[in-house]
Design a protein around this motif. Structure first.
Motif, PDB file in Angstrom:
ATOM      1  N   THR A 151       0.849  -1.179   0.000  1.00  0.00           N
ATOM      2  CA  THR A 151       0.000   0.000   0.000  1.00  0.00           C
ATOM      3  C   THR A 151       0.893   1.240   0.000  1.00  0.00           C
ATOM      4  O   THR A 151       2.032   1.195   0.490  1.00  0.00           O
ATOM      5  N   PRO A 152       0.407   2.365  -0.539  1.00  0.00           N
ATOM      6  CA  PRO A 152       1.286   3.548  -0.682  1.00  0.00           C
ATOM      7  C   PRO A 152       1.892   4.026   0.622  1.00  0.00           C
ATOM      8  O   PRO A 152       3.100   4.276   0.699  1.00  0.00           O
ATOM      9  N   GLY A 153       1.086   4.180   1.681  1.00  0.00           N
ATOM     10  CA  GLY A 153       1.609   4.737   2.926  1.00  0.00           C
ATOM     11  C   GLY A 153       2.656   3.863   3.576  1.00  0.00           C
ATOM     12  O   GLY A 153       3.775   4.298   3.868  1.00  0.00           O
ATOM     13  N   LEU A 154       2.318   2.589   3.809  1.00  0.00           N
ATOM     14  CA  LEU A 154       3.265   1.658   4.418  1.00  0.00           C
ATOM     15  C   LEU A 154       4.444   1.423   3.493  1.00  0.00           C
ATOM     16  O   LEU A 154       5.589   1.301   3.953  1.00  0.00           O
ATOM     17  N   GLY A 155       4.182   1.370   2.193  1.00  0.00           N
ATOM     18  CA  GLY A 155       5.257   1.144   1.236  1.00  0.00           C
ATOM     19  C   GLY A 155       6.297   2.241   1.263  1.00  0.00           C
ATOM     20  O   GLY A 155       7.505   1.960   1.316  1.00  0.00           O
ATOM     21  N   ARG A 156       5.849   3.485   1.220  1.00  0.00           N
ATOM     22  CA  ARG A 156       6.794   4.608   1.215  1.00  0.00           C
ATOM     23  C   ARG A 156       7.546   4.714   2.536  1.00  0.00           C
ATOM     24  O   ARG A 156       8.766   4.929   2.556  1.00  0.00           O
ATOM     25  N   ALA A 157       6.821   4.588   3.648  1.00  0.00           N
ATOM     26  CA  ALA A 157       7.416   4.867   4.956  1.00  0.00           C
ATOM     27  C   ALA A 157       8.339   3.765   5.444  1.00  0.00           C
ATOM     28  O   ALA A 157       9.364   4.050   6.082  1.00  0.00           O
ATOM     29  N   HIS A 158       8.010   2.507   5.174  1.00  0.00           N
ATOM     30  CA  HIS A 158       8.754   1.422   5.816  1.00  0.00           C
ATOM     31  C   HIS A 158       9.225   0.326   4.873  1.00  0.00           C
ATOM     32  O   HIS A 158      10.343  -0.176   5.034  1.00  0.00           O
ATOM     33  N   ILE A 159       8.390  -0.081   3.909  1.00  0.00           N
ATOM     34  CA  ILE A 159       8.798  -1.192   3.048  1.00  0.00           C
ATOM     35  C   ILE A 159       9.945  -0.770   2.132  1.00  0.00           C
ATOM     36  O   ILE A 159      10.926  -1.503   1.959  1.00  0.00           O
ATOM     37  N   ALA A 160       9.843   0.426   1.542  1.00  0.00           N
ATOM     38  CA  ALA A 160      10.897   0.887   0.627  1.00  0.00           C
ATOM     39  C   ALA A 160      12.264   0.948   1.298  1.00  0.00           C
ATOM     40  O   ALA A 160      13.255   0.469   0.727  1.00  0.00           O
ATOM     41  N   PRO A 161      12.402   1.541   2.511  1.00  0.00           N
ATOM     42  CA  PRO A 161      13.729   1.529   3.150  1.00  0.00           C
ATOM     43  C   PRO A 161      14.264   0.125   3.408  1.00  0.00           C
ATOM     44  O   PRO A 161      15.467  -0.123   3.249  1.00  0.00           O
ATOM     45  N   LEU A 162      13.392  -0.806   3.806  1.00  0.00           N
ATOM     46  CA  LEU A 162      13.853  -2.170   4.063  1.00  0.00           C
ATOM     47  C   LEU A 162      14.258  -2.874   2.772  1.00  0.00           C
ATOM     48  O   LEU A 162      15.211  -3.659   2.762  1.00  0.00           O
ATOM     49  N   LEU A 163      13.561  -2.576   1.675  1.00  0.00           N
ATOM     50  CA  LEU A 163      13.968  -3.139   0.391  1.00  0.00           C
ATOM     51  C   LEU A 163      15.318  -2.576  -0.039  1.00  0.00           C
ATOM     52  O   LEU A 163      16.133  -3.281  -0.647  1.00  0.00           O
ATOM     53  N   GLY A 164      15.553  -1.309   0.272  1.00  0.00           N
ATOM     54  CA  GLY A 164      16.840  -0.700  -0.067  1.00  0.00           C
ATOM     55  C   GLY A 164      18.000  -1.380   0.627  1.00  0.00           C
ATOM     56  O   GLY A 164      19.026  -1.686  -0.002  1.00  0.00           O
ATOM     57  N   THR A 165      17.859  -1.659   1.928  1.00  0.00           N
ATOM     58  CA  THR A 165      18.937  -2.332   2.660  1.00  0.00           C
ATOM     59  C   THR A 165      19.105  -3.770   2.194  1.00  0.00           C
ATOM     60  O   THR A 165      20.221  -4.288   2.133  1.00  0.00           O
ATOM     61  N   PHE A 166      17.997  -4.416   1.836  1.00  0.00           N
ATOM     62  CA  PHE A 166      18.079  -5.801   1.360  1.00  0.00           C
ATOM     63  C   PHE A 166      18.789  -5.865   0.016  1.00  0.00           C
ATOM     64  O   PHE A 166      19.654  -6.728  -0.203  1.00  0.00           O
ATOM     65  N   ALA A 167      18.446  -4.952  -0.888  1.00  0.00           N
ATOM     66  CA  ALA A 167      19.097  -4.935  -2.200  1.00  0.00           C
ATOM     67  C   ALA A 167      20.580  -4.618  -2.074  1.00  0.00           C
ATOM     68  O   ALA A 167      21.406  -5.167  -2.812  1.00  0.00           O
ATOM     69  N   ALA A 168      20.936  -3.719  -1.150  1.00  0.00           N
ATOM     70  CA  ALA A 168      22.345  -3.368  -0.954  1.00  0.00           C
ATOM     71  C   ALA A 168      23.154  -4.562  -0.454  1.00  0.00           C
ATOM     72  O   ALA A 168      24.330  -4.713  -0.793  1.00  0.00           O
ATOM     73  N   ALA A 169      22.504  -5.419   0.335  1.00  0.00           N
ATOM     74  CA  ALA A 169      23.200  -6.590   0.865  1.00  0.00           C
ATOM     75  C   ALA A 169      23.296  -7.729  -0.151  1.00  0.00           C
ATOM     76  O   ALA A 169      24.103  -8.651   0.022  1.00  0.00           O
ATOM     77  N   HIS A 170      22.492  -7.646  -1.225  1.00  0.00           N
ATOM     78  CA  HIS A 170      22.479  -8.705  -2.233  1.00  0.00           C
ATOM     79  C   HIS A 170      22.524  -8.066  -3.620  1.00  0.00           C
ATOM     80  O   HIS A 170      21.489  -7.913  -4.287  1.00  0.00           O
ATOM     81  N   PRO A 171      23.698  -7.678  -4.073  1.00  0.00           N
ATOM     82  CA  PRO A 171      23.810  -6.937  -5.343  1.00  0.00           C
ATOM     83  C   PRO A 171      23.384  -7.737  -6.573  1.00  0.00           C
ATOM     84  O   PRO A 171      23.191  -7.151  -7.640  1.00  0.00           O
ATOM     85  N   GLY A 172      23.200  -9.038  -6.452  1.00  0.00           N
ATOM     86  CA  GLY A 172      22.761  -9.828  -7.594  1.00  0.00           C
ATOM     87  C   GLY A 172      21.260  -9.772  -7.833  1.00  0.00           C
ATOM     88  O   GLY A 172      20.766 -10.334  -8.810  1.00  0.00           O
ATOM     89  N   LEU A 173      20.532  -9.077  -6.949  1.00  0.00           N
ATOM     90  CA  LEU A 173      19.083  -8.986  -7.070  1.00  0.00           C
ATOM     91  C   LEU A 173      18.666  -7.733  -7.822  1.00  0.00           C
ATOM     92  O   LEU A 173      19.375  -6.721  -7.825  1.00  0.00           O
ATOM     93  N   HIS A 174      17.502  -7.814  -8.439  1.00  0.00           N
ATOM     94  CA  HIS A 174      16.836  -6.627  -8.980  1.00  0.00           C
ATOM     95  C   HIS A 174      15.477  -6.537  -8.290  1.00  0.00           C
ATOM     96  O   HIS A 174      14.571  -7.323  -8.584  1.00  0.00           O
ATOM     97  N   VAL A 175      15.350  -5.604  -7.339  1.00  0.00           N
ATOM     98  CA  VAL A 175      14.139  -5.479  -6.526  1.00  0.00           C
ATOM     99  C   VAL A 175      13.286  -4.345  -7.079  1.00  0.00           C
ATOM    100  O   VAL A 175      13.772  -3.223  -7.258  1.00  0.00           O
ATOM    101  N   ARG A 176      12.023  -4.648  -7.336  1.00  0.00           N
ATOM    102  CA  ARG A 176      11.086  -3.623  -7.824  1.00  0.00           C
ATOM    103  C   ARG A 176       9.893  -3.555  -6.878  1.00  0.00           C
ATOM    104  O   ARG A 176       9.267  -4.573  -6.592  1.00  0.00           O
TER     105      ARG A 176
END
Length: 306
Positions: free
Chosen positions: A96-121
């Protein structure tokens, strides 16, 4: 394999235009390739002329078998690469937009940084989930979803609380019971085609509800909360969303003695499908870190009335 992957995208798209965007090519190219596939199979897969992409019975059968084959391929690739320890490949997350922007997006950012072989959308949507369209690998949903065909994993606890600005409560009689809400200007969130005007209280054993009304409604949670902060009425919002405003005194909980049912946050996946290791790892990451972002456990127990 190229044809299978191509048709999997087509079958999961609302229109051929949407499929062309997903495939990164023009609409004429998609249409021409689809026609070539149908000629090779000597069968019509997609109904022409419909405003939305509609599969024929043969198209639905082909899409289902394609999905099964691609799942087997992904499972094989995961098995082969499991020993390497690295995660790779695409992961599509819906929130959802609110939860996605506030919390899910930052957690996806840290996850992608830890796994450079992934493409997270990540894609955000306030619309109902459509798992049959295969638009996501995992969806983050607030509250128990109505679609029982989805596989669920609880990520974090949450409740929805009625709140209002001190200025609104000063100008109106503070509700003493849930029935009093019928006499108040309640700002409603029109979300996921649910019965947004029915506010629920109590617990599983003793459910209670009241139908509210008011002059303002929106499908945007931030807009709804903004109206409440300006003193326009009472809202029913997730505790994770209003907690900062409650702590600063910008909002006050209404009916604090009345419990509200859980609206926990879940990871949703299509049941019966192979779950790639990269998706499982992402869900583990969300389950490990989302609760600490939303609220400390002591605060949540206090908000739930326990």
């Amino acid at each position: 394999m190229d044809d299978l992957q191509f048709f999997d995208v087509v079958a999961s798209s609302e229109t051929l235009t949407a499929a062309s965007r997903e495939l990164g090519c023009s609409l004429p190219v998609v249409s021409k390739r689809l026609s070539a596939l149908e000629r090779r199979l000597d069968v019509r897969l997609v109904q022409r002329g419909a405003r939305r992409l509609t599969l024929t019975s043969e198209g639905r059968l082909y899409a289902a078998r394609v999905q099964a084959i691609l799942d087997q391929v992904h499972e094989l690739e995961d098995t082969v690469t499991d020993g390497s320890g690295g995660l790779r490949g695409p992961v599509v997350v819906e929130a959802t937009p609110g939860l996605g922007r506030a919390h899910i997006a930052p957690l996806l950012g840290t996850f992608a940084a830890a796994h450079p072989g992934l493409h997270v959308r990540m894609q955000t949507s306030a619309l109902p989930l459509r798992p049959h369209r295969r638009e996501f690998d995992v969806a983050v949903h607030v509250g128990t979803p109505p679609d029982s065909s989805l596989r669920m994993r609880r990520l974090a606890g949450n409740r929805r609380l009625p709140c209002a600005a001190p200025s609104y409560l000063a100008a109106h009689t503070t509700p003493a019971s849930i029935e009093d809400l019928a006499d108040h200007n309640c700002i409603v969130l029109r979300e996921k085609e649910s019965d947004y005007a029915l506010w629920r209280f109590g617990d599983t054993d003793h459910p209670r509800h009241v139908r509210v009304h008011g002059a303002l409604s929106s499908n945007d949670g931030d807009v709804v909360t903004g109206w409440a902060l300006e003193g326009h009425g009472i809202i029913m919002r997730s505790y994770w969303h209003v907690r900062p405003h409650l702590e600063r005194g910008e909002l006050v909980r209404v009916l604090p003695h009345v419990p509200t049912p859980p609206a926990d946050i879940y990871a949703l996946l299509e049941d019966g499908r192979h779950i790639p290791r990269r998706v499982s790892a992402l869900i583990d990451h969300l389950a490990d870190h989302l609760p600490e972002r939303l609220t400390p456990a002591a605060d949540f127990r206090q908000a739930s009335g326990s």
